[in-house]
Write a protein that holds these residues in place. Structure first.
Motif, PDB file in Angstrom:
ATOM      1  N   PRO A  67       6.517 -16.805  -0.047  1.00 29.11           N
ATOM      2  CA  PRO A  67       5.375 -16.831   0.893  1.00 29.11           C
ATOM      3  C   PRO A  67       5.287 -15.597   1.780  1.00 29.11           C
ATOM      4  O   PRO A  67       4.178 -15.185   2.168  1.00 29.11           O
ATOM      5  CB  PRO A  67       5.639 -18.101   1.718  1.00 29.11           C
ATOM      6  N   TRP A  68       6.422 -14.988   2.099  1.00 30.58           N
ATOM      7  CA  TRP A  68       6.395 -13.778   2.923  1.00 30.58           C
ATOM      8  C   TRP A  68       5.753 -12.621   2.175  1.00 30.58           C
ATOM      9  O   TRP A  68       5.008 -11.825   2.756  1.00 30.58           O
ATOM     10  CB  TRP A  68       7.814 -13.414   3.365  1.00 30.58           C
ATOM     11  N   PHE A  69       6.021 -12.527   0.878  1.00 29.50           N
ATOM     12  CA  PHE A  69       5.388 -11.470   0.093  1.00 29.50           C
ATOM     13  C   PHE A  69       3.891 -11.736  -0.087  1.00 29.50           C
ATOM     14  O   PHE A  69       3.113 -10.799  -0.266  1.00 29.50           O
ATOM     15  CB  PHE A  69       6.078 -11.327  -1.265  1.00 29.50           C
ATOM     16  N   ARG A  70       3.491 -13.002  -0.034  1.00 31.03           N
ATOM     17  CA  ARG A  70       2.061 -13.309  -0.103  1.00 31.03           C
ATOM     18  C   ARG A  70       1.332 -12.719   1.094  1.00 31.03           C
ATOM     19  O   ARG A  70       0.185 -12.272   0.981  1.00 31.03           O
ATOM     20  CB  ARG A  70       1.864 -14.825  -0.169  1.00 31.03           C
ATOM     21  N   ASP A  71       1.990 -12.708   2.237  1.00 29.29           N
ATOM     22  CA  ASP A  71       1.393 -12.104   3.426  1.00 29.29           C
ATOM     23  C   ASP A  71       1.198 -10.602   3.230  1.00 29.29           C
ATOM     24  O   ASP A  71       0.161 -10.042   3.617  1.00 29.29           O
ATOM     25  CB  ASP A  71       2.290 -12.374   4.638  1.00 29.29           C
ATOM     26  N   VAL A  72       2.178  -9.939   2.616  1.00 25.86           N
ATOM     27  CA  VAL A  72       2.032  -8.505   2.322  1.00 25.86           C
ATOM     28  C   VAL A  72       0.885  -8.286   1.334  1.00 25.86           C
ATOM     29  O   VAL A  72       0.107  -7.336   1.465  1.00 25.86           O
ATOM     30  CB  VAL A  72       3.344  -7.925   1.769  1.00 25.86           C
ATOM     31  N   LEU A  73       0.771  -9.176   0.342  1.00 24.74           N
ATOM     32  CA  LEU A  73      -0.322  -9.086  -0.630  1.00 24.74           C
ATOM     33  C   LEU A  73      -1.668  -9.166   0.073  1.00 24.74           C
ATOM     34  O   LEU A  73      -2.593  -8.399  -0.255  1.00 24.74           O
ATOM     35  CB  LEU A  73      -0.183 -10.216  -1.650  1.00 24.74           C
ATOM     36  N   ASP A  74      -1.806 -10.046   1.037  1.00 24.51           N
ATOM     37  CA  ASP A  74      -3.062 -10.153   1.787  1.00 24.51           C
ATOM     38  C   ASP A  74      -3.379  -8.846   2.509  1.00 24.51           C
ATOM     39  O   ASP A  74      -4.540  -8.410   2.543  1.00 24.51           O
ATOM     40  CB  ASP A  74      -2.979 -11.304   2.794  1.00 24.51           C
ATOM     41  N   HIS A  75      -2.358  -8.209   3.077  1.00 23.69           N
ATOM     42  CA  HIS A  75      -2.576  -6.948   3.784  1.00 23.69           C
ATOM     43  C   HIS A  75      -2.992  -5.833   2.819  1.00 23.69           C
ATOM     44  O   HIS A  75      -3.828  -4.994   3.161  1.00 23.69           O
ATOM     45  CB  HIS A  75      -1.309  -6.550   4.539  1.00 23.69           C
ATOM     46  N   VAL A  76      -2.393  -5.815   1.631  1.00 23.11           N
ATOM     47  CA  VAL A  76      -2.774  -4.807   0.632  1.00 23.11           C
ATOM     48  C   VAL A  76      -4.239  -4.996   0.240  1.00 23.11           C
ATOM     49  O   VAL A  76      -5.016  -4.025   0.162  1.00 23.11           O
ATOM     50  CB  VAL A  76      -1.870  -4.899  -0.609  1.00 23.11           C
ATOM     51  N   ARG A  77      -4.629  -6.245  -0.004  1.00 23.70           N
ATOM     52  CA  ARG A  77      -6.013  -6.512  -0.396  1.00 23.70           C
ATOM     53  C   ARG A  77      -6.985  -6.146   0.725  1.00 23.70           C
ATOM     54  O   ARG A  77      -8.086  -5.658   0.470  1.00 23.70           O
ATOM     55  CB  ARG A  77      -6.157  -7.984  -0.783  1.00 23.70           C
ATOM     56  N   ARG A  78      -6.570  -6.360   1.972  1.00 24.94           N
ATOM     57  CA  ARG A  78      -7.413  -5.983   3.095  1.00 24.94           C
ATOM     58  C   ARG A  78      -7.585  -4.463   3.146  1.00 24.94           C
ATOM     59  O   ARG A  78      -8.687  -3.966   3.391  1.00 24.94           O
ATOM     60  CB  ARG A  78      -6.794  -6.486   4.396  1.00 24.94           C
ATOM     61  N   ALA A  79      -6.495  -3.731   2.894  1.00 19.20           N
ATOM     62  CA  ALA A  79      -6.580  -2.268   2.895  1.00 19.20           C
ATOM     63  C   ALA A  79      -7.504  -1.779   1.780  1.00 19.20           C
ATOM     64  O   ALA A  79      -8.339  -0.886   1.998  1.00 19.20           O
ATOM     65  CB  ALA A  79      -5.185  -1.663   2.741  1.00 19.20           C
TER      66      ALA A  79
END
Length: 277
Positions: free
Chosen positions: A223-235
């Motif tokens: 789940p912590w890496f899912r948060d990073v994935l969300d940030h990448v998609r936002r960028a």
């Protein structure tokens, strides 16, 4: 050896003395519930060979870690995980500088190899040491924290670009862009396209860390890496928005300029008709 920091952590707390890594010595594996975190910057091939011998790193992964122009990726080598991420900083003249950080992750260690980035991890390490309960989760948590730090750097790079483009868009409403503005606009478009091309694979990296069964990544860490994935998609979404805005600035400015010229032409024609009479 350009070691930035090297520590052994037990129950999330750093050992009193830093790890000493010297040629010709053997690594003593840490006890249970402990792991080693080693960070190096701009190492040579000979220095990476030393780390390879100490930590049992795969030679292909070591070779990739020395190449500062790898695209982001994640690969498993037995019980070792190898991850490559690209870093960004905005320099003068709207130029984006790209760096690279590679990670070797196992159950009892994480080694980060940094090239071309001036965003060191020392402050992040100090922050994590203030929350030993989280640091006690092990190397996969450290990997998440550094990747999150890197991806936040993408957003910090994008913010000033958005301000520049927004100012260009606002000026284009009032007056057609001059040659210098147009040159700057096309220069920014090239930088943003390169930015998109380099960091786009980070989405796939984070997706694998979130969903795939990978060595050294505990299921509870996904789940912590899912948060990073969300940030990448936002960028990536914000970069797409930048591209769309820059593509419309010249087009919109041209339409407005044509309208202004049409109004001027109609006025001149009206005065010409009056003078003719």
């Amino acid at each position: 050896m350009p070691i930035v920091a090297a520590r052994r952590y037990t129950a999330g707390k750093p050992a009193a003395e830093p790890l000493v890594i010297v040629p010709g010595t053997c690594r003593v594996p840490p006890p249970q519930d402990s792991f080693d975190w080693v960070g190096v910057a701009e190492p040579t091939a000979e220095e990476m060979e030393l780390l390879q011998a100490l930590f049992g790193l795969h030679p292909l992964a070591v070779e990739d870690s020395l190449n500062p122009k790898q695209l982001p990726k994640v690969e498993g080598y037995g019980q070792r995980l190898f991850v490559v991420a690209r870093t960004t900083t905005l320099a003068d003249d709207d130029i984006i500088d790209f760096g690279q950080t590679a990670f070797f992750v196992a159950e009892d260690f994480i080694v980060s190899v940094r090239h071309g980035s001036n965003r060191a991890h020392l402050t992040l390490r100090q922050h994590l040491e203030q929350i030993p309960d989280r640091l006690d989760e092990g190397p996969d948590f450290v990997l998440h924290a550094i990747l999150d730090f890197i991806v936040d750097g993408y957003l910090e790079t994008i913010k000033p670009l958005e301000r520049v483009v927004a100012a260009m868009e606002e000026r284009a409403i009032d007056v057609f862009p001059d040659q210098e503005t147009i040159r700057r606009l096309f220069r920014l478009r090239r930088q943003v396209r390169r930015f998109q091309r380099i960091i786009a694979p980070m989405e796939g990296v984070c997706l694998r860390l979130t969903e795939a069964d990978l060595p050294a990544i505990d299921a509870s860490a996904r789940p912590w890496f899912r948060d990073v994935l969300d940030h990448v998609r936002r960028a990536l979404s914000r970069l797409n928005g930048l591209q769309d805005t820059m593509a419309t600035i010249v087009e919109t400015a041209s339409l407005l300029e044509q309208h202004r010229q049409g109004e001027m032409t109609r006025k001149l024609a009206a005065w010409a008709a009056i003078l003719a009479v």
